[in-house]
Design an enzyme around this catalytic site. Sequence first.
Site, PDB file in Angstrom:
ATOM      1  N   LYS A  54      -8.471  -1.642   1.486  1.00  0.00           N
ATOM      2  CA  LYS A  54      -7.093  -2.007   1.164  1.00  0.00           C
ATOM      3  C   LYS A  54      -6.686  -1.372  -0.170  1.00  0.00           C
ATOM      4  O   LYS A  54      -7.535  -0.928  -0.952  1.00  0.00           O
ATOM      5  CB  LYS A  54      -6.986  -3.529   1.060  1.00  0.00           C
ATOM      6  CG  LYS A  54      -7.848  -4.132  -0.062  1.00  0.00           C
ATOM      7  CD  LYS A  54      -7.882  -5.649  -0.001  1.00  0.00           C
ATOM      8  CE  LYS A  54      -8.798  -6.220  -1.081  1.00  0.00           C
ATOM      9  NZ  LYS A  54      -8.946  -7.678  -0.942  1.00  0.00           N
ATOM     10  N   ARG A 152      -4.977 -19.941   0.894  1.00  0.00           N
ATOM     11  CA  ARG A 152      -4.244 -18.691   0.751  1.00  0.00           C
ATOM     12  C   ARG A 152      -3.747 -18.266   2.129  1.00  0.00           C
ATOM     13  O   ARG A 152      -2.578 -18.219   2.374  1.00  0.00           O
ATOM     14  CB  ARG A 152      -5.185 -17.650   0.147  1.00  0.00           C
ATOM     15  CG  ARG A 152      -4.483 -16.493  -0.462  1.00  0.00           C
ATOM     16  CD  ARG A 152      -5.429 -15.563  -1.183  1.00  0.00           C
ATOM     17  NE  ARG A 152      -6.281 -14.807  -0.284  1.00  0.00           N
ATOM     18  CZ  ARG A 152      -7.072 -13.816  -0.678  1.00  0.00           C
ATOM     19  NH1 ARG A 152      -7.129 -13.478  -1.954  1.00  0.00           N
ATOM     20  NH2 ARG A 152      -7.819 -13.166   0.194  1.00  0.00           N
ATOM     21  N   HIS A 181     -12.535 -17.135   3.869  1.00  0.00           N
ATOM     22  CA  HIS A 181     -12.700 -16.392   2.614  1.00  0.00           C
ATOM     23  C   HIS A 181     -13.021 -17.383   1.497  1.00  0.00           C
ATOM     24  O   HIS A 181     -12.449 -18.465   1.437  1.00  0.00           O
ATOM     25  CB  HIS A 181     -11.408 -15.620   2.310  1.00  0.00           C
ATOM     26  CG  HIS A 181     -11.541 -14.621   1.206  1.00  0.00           C
ATOM     27  ND1 HIS A 181     -12.513 -13.638   1.196  1.00  0.00           N
ATOM     28  CD2 HIS A 181     -10.820 -14.439   0.063  1.00  0.00           C
ATOM     29  CE1 HIS A 181     -12.374 -12.887   0.112  1.00  0.00           C
ATOM     30  NE2 HIS A 181     -11.359 -13.352  -0.596  1.00  0.00           N
ATOM     31  N   ARG A 233     -17.613  -8.227   4.394  1.00  0.00           N
ATOM     32  CA  ARG A 233     -16.414  -7.466   3.996  1.00  0.00           C
ATOM     33  C   ARG A 233     -16.595  -6.974   2.562  1.00  0.00           C
ATOM     34  O   ARG A 233     -16.320  -7.698   1.601  1.00  0.00           O
ATOM     35  CB  ARG A 233     -15.181  -8.366   4.073  1.00  0.00           C
ATOM     36  CG  ARG A 233     -14.952  -8.991   5.452  1.00  0.00           C
ATOM     37  CD  ARG A 233     -13.619  -9.728   5.470  1.00  0.00           C
ATOM     38  NE  ARG A 233     -13.541 -10.793   4.489  1.00  0.00           N
ATOM     39  CZ  ARG A 233     -13.778 -12.079   4.742  1.00  0.00           C
ATOM     40  NH1 ARG A 233     -14.118 -12.481   5.951  1.00  0.00           N
ATOM     41  NH2 ARG A 233     -13.667 -12.963   3.769  1.00  0.00           N
ATOM     42  N   TYR A 275       4.214   3.644 -30.506  1.00  0.00           N
ATOM     43  CA  TYR A 275       5.302   2.665 -30.629  1.00  0.00           C
ATOM     44  C   TYR A 275       4.886   1.477 -31.490  1.00  0.00           C
ATOM     45  O   TYR A 275       3.803   0.926 -31.318  1.00  0.00           O
ATOM     46  CB  TYR A 275       5.696   2.132 -29.257  1.00  0.00           C
ATOM     47  CG  TYR A 275       6.399   3.151 -28.388  1.00  0.00           C
ATOM     48  CD1 TYR A 275       7.491   3.865 -28.849  1.00  0.00           C
ATOM     49  CD2 TYR A 275       5.964   3.374 -27.087  1.00  0.00           C
ATOM     50  CE1 TYR A 275       8.139   4.782 -28.034  1.00  0.00           C
ATOM     51  CE2 TYR A 275       6.601   4.285 -26.263  1.00  0.00           C
ATOM     52  CZ  TYR A 275       7.696   4.989 -26.755  1.00  0.00           C
ATOM     53  OH  TYR A 275       8.322   5.891 -25.955  1.00  0.00           O
ATOM     54  N   CYS A 322       1.390   3.949 -24.226  1.00  0.00           N
ATOM     55  CA  CYS A 322       2.761   4.231 -23.779  1.00  0.00           C
ATOM     56  C   CYS A 322       2.766   4.385 -22.254  1.00  0.00           C
ATOM     57  O   CYS A 322       1.734   4.284 -21.604  1.00  0.00           O
ATOM     58  CB  CYS A 322       3.280   5.511 -24.406  1.00  0.00           C
ATOM     59  SG  CYS A 322       3.088   5.570 -26.201  1.00  0.00           S
ATOM     60  N   ASP A 324       3.092   7.089 -20.581  1.00  0.00           N
ATOM     61  CA  ASP A 324       2.449   8.326 -20.129  1.00  0.00           C
ATOM     62  C   ASP A 324       1.350   8.842 -21.029  1.00  0.00           C
ATOM     63  O   ASP A 324       0.783   9.896 -20.748  1.00  0.00           O
ATOM     64  CB  ASP A 324       3.517   9.427 -20.005  1.00  0.00           C
ATOM     65  CG  ASP A 324       4.742   8.935 -19.276  1.00  0.00           C
ATOM     66  OD1 ASP A 324       4.643   8.656 -18.082  1.00  0.00           O
ATOM     67  OD2 ASP A 324       5.797   8.772 -19.926  1.00  0.00           O
TER      68      ASP A 324
HETATM   69  C1  LIG Z   1     -10.335  -7.803  -0.825  1.00  0.00           C
HETATM   70  C2  LIG Z   1     -11.040  -8.663   0.131  1.00  0.00           C
HETATM   71  C3  LIG Z   1     -12.431  -8.518   0.340  1.00  0.00           C
HETATM   72  C4  LIG Z   1     -13.289  -7.562  -0.447  1.00  0.00           C
HETATM   73  O1  LIG Z   1     -13.619  -8.148  -1.701  1.00  0.00           O
HETATM   74  P1  LIG Z   1     -14.639  -7.434  -2.714  1.00  0.00           P
HETATM   75  O2  LIG Z   1     -14.867  -8.464  -3.745  1.00  0.00           O
HETATM   76  O3  LIG Z   1     -13.942  -6.240  -3.256  1.00  0.00           O
HETATM   77  O4  LIG Z   1     -15.862  -7.071  -1.952  1.00  0.00           O
HETATM   78  C5  LIG Z   1     -13.016  -9.296   1.329  1.00  0.00           C
HETATM   79  N1  LIG Z   1     -12.281 -10.176   2.052  1.00  0.00           N
HETATM   80  C6  LIG Z   1     -10.958 -10.360   1.858  1.00  0.00           C
HETATM   81  C7  LIG Z   1     -10.220 -11.357   2.691  1.00  0.00           C
HETATM   82  C8  LIG Z   1     -10.296  -9.623   0.882  1.00  0.00           C
HETATM   83  O5  LIG Z   1      -8.982  -9.814   0.693  1.00  0.00           O
END
Ligand SMILES: *Cc1c(COP(=O)(O)O)cnc(C)c1O
Length: 395
Positions: A54, A152, A181, A233, A275, A322, A324
């Site tokens: 992602k 969530r 999760h 994941r 700045y 800044c 850039d």
């Molecule tokens: C981003 C995400 C992950 C991966 O998490 P990491 O800590 O980068 O391994 C796994 N599951 C879900 C639902 C996520 O949103």
Amino acid sequence: MGEHLTPTAIAHESLVQATTNQNAWIEIDLAAAAGNVRSLKQAMGGSELIAVVKANAYGAGAAALAPALEQAGVARFAVVWPHEGYMLRQAGVALPILVLGHAFPADAVPAVRSRLTLTCHSLELGEAISRAAANAGVTAKVHVKVDTGLHRFGLELDAAVALAEELRNLPHIEVEGLTTHMANADEADDSFADEQHRIFRLAAQRLPWIPYRHTANSATALRREELRYSGVRVGLALHGVIPPNTGGPVVAPILSLRARVARVTAVEPGEGVSYGLTWRATAPSRVALIPVGYADGWRRGLGNEGSVLIHGKRCPMVGRVCMDQFLVDVTSLEGVAEGDVATLIGSDGNNSISASDVALAAGTISWDVLASLQARLPRFYHRAGAVEALAPPMW
Ligand SMILES: *Cc1c(COP(=O)(O)O)cnc(C)c1O
């Protein structure tokens, strides 16, 4: 979406040659990424590696990294938005792609066309997927997510079980996966995972017919064998960055952020830089201008806090960041000149700066540092310094 997503192959050029006239760029080490896949696969035993790519693969550029990860042997991909899945298909990814986030019924037709596995959170979405799959003459796989305490995304235990049973009865749909999760996987105390696991186990007991279970991100996967299930994941660990509370297999950072010094300026005692003139020289000083700013994802909070490597030596950032550019103090370093390489993330000689180091200095986390890196930075993909592909800058 279109051709500009497909990185251009450039053969037989070294990183040094390819970046001679670049102000700032990202280097992605594909050999290190492949090594990380091997290490993590081995560490995860029988659980599949689901590569989470992602947010443009956490700043590394999904269009080039995902095919390399596929080649290196990951089993599946996961993204959050449906459109991230379409882009992966455009990049030529053939493996299953799981969409972890929200989808609308209107996403059903394109998602089925792109063979995405949506996380299904409502009967309305399930019916749309069922219709789209029937029209396409295919069976669409979906996953059901249980909200076990993160609050969530997903459904509470009873609602998740009820939805899964309803989806099971729809034609042209296969409920392939059951997921949740964890809320505090990367914190010192991750014990809430036990309570979440208890609820997930109840869901799994009531839905024994769903074959594929997954609950773990990098930290959970590395720390808790019992939560690895069918697949893990993994995002951050694939980048060679291990979450703070976690040990694990040997992985190597895949991303370096470098820039070339644009100008070296003498600053007299009492004079300020950038700045607000928040840093003032106390002795005759020299500062180097680095052409990267918060517009590139280099955090404004790093002003007067972070550092970079030049000639292998750590040079403190001075003054505000800044949009850039920013400045570093090179008074103690002889001979710094326009065009010299500054390493913002990565190694130079015996020194290195990790995404975690930058996160600490910026008051954030390594995920944020990586995912913030913007598309204005060109990305060079290499193995052992031989460039294989370039993702040009985008607006
Ligand atoms: C981003 C995400 C992950 C991966 O998490 P990491 O800590 O980068 O391994 C796994 N599951 C879900 C639902 C996520 O949103």
